[in-house]
Design an enzyme around this catalytic site. Sequence first.
Site, short mmCIF file in Angstrom:
data_model
loop_
_atom_site.label_atom_id
_atom_site.label_comp_id
_atom_site.label_asym_id
_atom_site.label_seq_id
_atom_site.Cartn_x
_atom_site.Cartn_y
_atom_site.Cartn_z
N SER A 27 -17.27 72.10 75.87
CA SER A 27 -15.95 71.46 75.77
C SER A 27 -16.04 70.10 75.09
CB SER A 27 -15.29 71.31 77.14
OG SER A 27 -15.60 70.06 77.72
N VAL A 28 -14.91 69.60 74.65
CA VAL A 28 -14.81 68.30 74.01
C VAL A 28 -15.19 67.18 74.98
CG1 VAL A 28 -12.38 67.92 74.64
CG2 VAL A 28 -13.28 66.90 72.53
N LYS A 29 -15.11 67.45 76.28
CA LYS A 29 -15.34 66.41 77.28
C LYS A 29 -16.79 65.94 77.34
CE LYS A 29 -11.10 66.31 78.98
NZ LYS A 29 -10.25 65.12 78.99
N ASP A 30 -17.71 66.71 76.75
CA ASP A 30 -19.11 66.26 76.71
C ASP A 30 -19.22 64.90 76.01
OD1 ASP A 30 -19.75 68.63 77.90
OD2 ASP A 30 -20.75 69.50 76.16
N ALA A 33 -18.07 62.14 78.42
CA ALA A 33 -18.91 62.10 79.63
C ALA A 33 -20.18 61.28 79.36
CB ALA A 33 -19.25 63.51 80.08
#
Length: 438
Positions: A27-30, A33
Amino acid sequence: MVKMNAIVKDIDALVLAKYETFNPGNSVKDRMALKMVEDAEADGRLQPGGTIIEGTSGNTGMGLALVAIIKGYKLICVMADKQSKEKMDILRAVGAKVMVCPTNVEPDDPRSYYSVSKRLAEETPNSWYVNQYDNPSNALAHYESTGPEIWEQTAGKITHFVVGVGTGGTISGVAKYLKEQNPNVKIWGVDTYGSVFKKYHETGIFDENEIYSYITEGIGEDILPANVDFSIIDGFTKVTDKDAAVYTQRLAKEEGMFLGNSAGAAIKGVLQLQHHFHKDDVVVVLFHDHGSRYVGKMFNDDWMRERGFLEEEISTAVDLVKNHIDKPLITVKTEELVSHAIERMRKFQISQIPVIDSEGFVGSVDESALFSAFLENKHTADTPIKEVMNPPFPVVTAATSLDDIAKLIKKGNPAVLVALENKKYHIVTKYDVISHIK
């Protein structure tokens, strides 16, 4: 970057997908994070051997989990109960402790995942509360990486950027970078019904009456995160839960793109905004995460059908009963007591029951009839059904049209019976008809 084809065939512009599922956590959230952790390490908020605590819809949690594994931190993820089971199982699989909170509570309710995250951070020694909603490193990650990538991959030709908005980090970080390169690039956020973003952007009013529980995952909020920079967003469009789910399936079936729920909302948002696009425009839509996290939801036809999301052609009586055609018809006999009918209603969670005798269907009972009988006689439970029953439900054939069934119910019948082969019958209720209204 992947060119969109079938779904956007009627859009007179080039539509490209910024495809984020190839990140390590899918996901883009890596991106954010890692950035949030490294910034917290740099200024001392996160100490060696510490515990990372965050409220997440799943993808940020996954990114944090991978970083925590490599850097030697513990992780507690606090999630709302509307998130998919797959997300929770994946987080546990990579070593995170998962706490689940109710979705349908106010943000400041002590049970909300916002409140629980903050409380755990206060109670847990050597811990750091990430707070992706207000953490500036969230948007900064996309300013430093996602935005420049999009600019480079489109050779600076991008004219519109469309993305679902949740914490606000992706849209704000990308928007800031793109508008620094070209102030004419239009930034569009995709919102969901039950969220406050669109109205607040247009009016400056935070309308609590707009807030209600919704199914779509990963976008929309009942708060105003600090990471949503409304000043650099040109507009919002809202997408329904049904459209988000349906277009998630369509992306897989028509484009070969196995993506998450917010991708369905994003591409439907692009279609809703197409009147803003012109022939030489380059539209980039960002797809956040992978479809494997939604196999039990948007990619499960039973789940879709239960919520009225499945695009099925319903035109006859048999179409209405085909999903429970293998289940027996629940009936009650004329000589049975009212208490028996009530117990059957409770056991099978139904509101009406056909009444039979040795000759066939002779009557019916429903909640309204039983309630009226109770008002007249408090000892109704011990009364034979035949003394309180209404006329039998109308019987229709399997080929009876949906319109004709609706007319029968409109005349005051709470249900109709559908005659099938082998002398079998099934019931169609008012709810069955309503649930198939498009």
